[in-house]
Motif scaffolding. Sequence first.
Motif, mmCIF file in Angstrom:
data_model
loop_
_atom_site.group_PDB
_atom_site.id
_atom_site.type_symbol
_atom_site.label_atom_id
_atom_site.label_comp_id
_atom_site.label_asym_id
_atom_site.label_seq_id
_atom_site.Cartn_x
_atom_site.Cartn_y
_atom_site.Cartn_z
ATOM 1 N N LYS A 1 0.835 -1.209 0.000
ATOM 2 C CA LYS A 1 0.000 0.000 0.000
ATOM 3 C C LYS A 1 0.870 1.259 0.000
ATOM 4 N N ASN A 2 0.393 2.290 -0.679
ATOM 5 C CA ASN A 2 1.055 3.589 -0.672
ATOM 6 C C ASN A 2 0.537 4.389 0.518
ATOM 7 N N VAL A 3 1.419 4.656 1.470
ATOM 8 C CA VAL A 3 1.026 5.346 2.697
ATOM 9 C C VAL A 3 1.714 6.708 2.756
ATOM 10 N N VAL A 4 0.934 7.741 3.013
ATOM 11 C CA VAL A 4 1.474 9.078 3.207
ATOM 12 C C VAL A 4 1.387 9.425 4.688
ATOM 13 N N LEU A 5 2.538 9.731 5.271
ATOM 14 C CA LEU A 5 2.642 10.151 6.668
ATOM 15 C C LEU A 5 2.849 11.652 6.703
ATOM 16 N N ILE A 6 1.946 12.379 7.336
ATOM 17 C CA ILE A 6 2.125 13.829 7.448
ATOM 18 C C ILE A 6 2.587 14.121 8.872
ATOM 19 N N ASN A 7 3.839 13.810 9.134
ATOM 20 C CA ASN A 7 4.463 14.013 10.434
ATOM 21 C C ASN A 7 5.847 13.380 10.386
ATOM 22 N N ARG A 8 6.819 14.040 11.018
ATOM 23 C CA ARG A 8 8.174 13.473 11.050
ATOM 24 C C ARG A 8 8.772 13.518 12.460
ATOM 25 N N SER A 9 7.918 13.543 13.467
ATOM 26 C CA SER A 9 8.391 13.644 14.847
ATOM 27 C C SER A 9 8.929 12.310 15.361
ATOM 28 N N ASN A 10 9.716 12.386 16.424
ATOM 29 C CA ASN A 10 10.238 11.180 17.064
ATOM 30 C C ASN A 10 9.133 10.386 17.746
ATOM 31 N N LEU A 11 8.048 11.065 18.101
ATOM 32 C CA LEU A 11 6.962 10.430 18.841
ATOM 33 C C LEU A 11 5.967 9.714 17.931
ATOM 34 N N VAL A 12 5.782 10.219 16.718
ATOM 35 C CA VAL A 12 4.764 9.653 15.822
ATOM 36 C C VAL A 12 5.341 9.247 14.470
ATOM 37 N N GLY A 13 5.772 10.202 13.702
ATOM 38 C CA GLY A 13 6.135 9.950 12.312
ATOM 39 C C GLY A 13 7.265 8.953 12.102
ATOM 40 N N LYS A 14 8.360 9.146 12.826
ATOM 41 C CA LYS A 14 9.515 8.266 12.610
ATOM 42 C C LYS A 14 9.251 6.823 13.051
ATOM 43 N N PRO A 15 8.668 6.600 14.239
ATOM 44 C CA PRO A 15 8.351 5.203 14.588
ATOM 45 C C PRO A 15 7.354 4.566 13.622
ATOM 46 N N LEU A 16 6.341 5.326 13.217
ATOM 47 C CA LEU A 16 5.348 4.780 12.283
ATOM 48 C C LEU A 16 5.989 4.403 10.953
ATOM 49 N N TYR A 17 6.930 5.201 10.508
ATOM 50 C CA TYR A 17 7.627 4.904 9.263
ATOM 51 C C TYR A 17 8.217 3.494 9.301
ATOM 52 N N HIS A 18 8.902 3.173 10.380
ATOM 53 C CA HIS A 18 9.534 1.850 10.496
ATOM 54 C C HIS A 18 8.495 0.739 10.663
ATOM 55 N N LEU A 19 7.444 1.003 11.436
ATOM 56 C CA LEU A 19 6.404 -0.011 11.633
ATOM 57 C C LEU A 19 5.690 -0.324 10.319
ATOM 58 N N LEU A 20 5.444 0.688 9.529
ATOM 59 C CA LEU A 20 4.776 0.493 8.241
ATOM 60 C C LEU A 20 5.680 -0.249 7.258
ATOM 61 N N LEU A 21 6.967 0.090 7.277
ATOM 62 C CA LEU A 21 7.920 -0.621 6.414
ATOM 63 C C LEU A 21 7.961 -2.102 6.750
ATOM 64 N N GLU A 22 7.867 -2.417 8.052
ATOM 65 C CA GLU A 22 7.867 -3.822 8.469
ATOM 66 C C GLU A 22 6.697 -4.584 7.866
ATOM 67 N N LYS A 23 5.598 -3.870 7.580
ATOM 68 C CA LYS A 23 4.405 -4.479 6.985
ATOM 69 C C LYS A 23 4.411 -4.360 5.465
ATOM 70 N N ASN A 24 5.572 -3.992 4.912
ATOM 71 C CA ASN A 24 5.765 -3.925 3.449
ATOM 72 C C ASN A 24 4.955 -2.832 2.770
ATOM 73 N N ALA A 25 4.644 -1.762 3.501
ATOM 74 C CA ALA A 25 4.008 -0.599 2.882
ATOM 75 C C ALA A 25 5.081 0.248 2.202
ATOM 76 N N THR A 26 4.662 1.039 1.243
ATOM 77 C CA THR A 26 5.524 2.034 0.611
ATOM 78 C C THR A 26 5.197 3.373 1.260
ATOM 79 N N VAL A 27 6.161 3.957 1.955
ATOM 80 C CA VAL A 27 5.870 5.093 2.829
ATOM 81 C C VAL A 27 6.527 6.378 2.335
ATOM 82 N N ILE A 28 5.718 7.425 2.253
ATOM 83 C CA ILE A 28 6.212 8.766 1.951
ATOM 84 C C ILE A 28 5.981 9.630 3.184
ATOM 85 N N THR A 29 7.041 10.235 3.698
ATOM 86 C CA THR A 29 6.921 11.116 4.863
ATOM 87 C C THR A 29 6.862 12.566 4.397
#
Length: 287
Positions: A159-187
């Motif tokens: 899935k193509n996932v767009v993350l509108i956040n790059r914080s240490n609390l939300v955006g960055k951890p979510l980026y890695h969690l989504l990658l683990e599920k084989n999503a394609t992530v744009i921050t």
Amino acid sequence: MAGIRIDGKVIAQTVKDRVKQAVTELKRQGVNPCLATILVGEDPASATYVRNKHKACKEVGIDTRDHKVDSKITQIELNSIIDSLNSDSLVHGILVQLPLPKHLDEFAATSRISPLKDVDGLTPHNAGLLAMKKAMLVACTPSGVMEMFDYHKIDLDGKNVVLINRSNLVGKPLYHLLLEKNATVITCHSKTKNLKQICQAADIIITAVGDREKFTLTADMIKEGSIVIDVAISRFHKKIVGDSDYDQIIQKASFATPVPGGVGPMTVAMLLKNTITASSLSTQIGR
């Protein structure tokens, strides 16, 4: 046809039910799960958040220790409290409520917490483990979002996932969690160009800006059948709102979270889950 409302309260309760069972089992083994919180100063919002966390702990049988300290506390004094809790074998989780007063170093404080007791998942150690797909304790809000996907059996593979956040609390951890599920992530963030066009191509949008004066995710920014997860929370025109225009978004999206009642309850539920994980880790290292 309107999409499906992702009810964070319902999903959070399923997590709490599992936590309650785990608490019973740990107590049977002689372990009383315990979360210690540190609240610096008297910020009303922070005090409410801490109070809600203690209330949730009580509901599932987790013991708590409440450390309320003066806003003028020094970094050395704060460090000393954290060190004391790190060395206390009866405390399994430590949470420093953020934000801290400006004269204190948030990174220094959160980094001082033992990685094994880091229920917020903010220490460099646990952040690094997450990047290596080895984390046991992950930031609560991102893991709550992933729990929502699991609950609704939403497949993230490809899935193509767009993350509108790059914080240490939300955006960055979510980026890695989504990658683990084989999503394609744009921050995306405040400097991103052509945000509307990027969002319109997304299968899933996760937004966490938290300032409706500057940003609103509107229905014309998403494609038909997409999924919208609204992590933000702020007060706008005397109402509690997120980033998205939910009433319009839900008419176009296949799934969407409301604010309040969406991601918010999940954050507390995953804190409870992390406390149980930390308690279990303590038994494995003989503490």
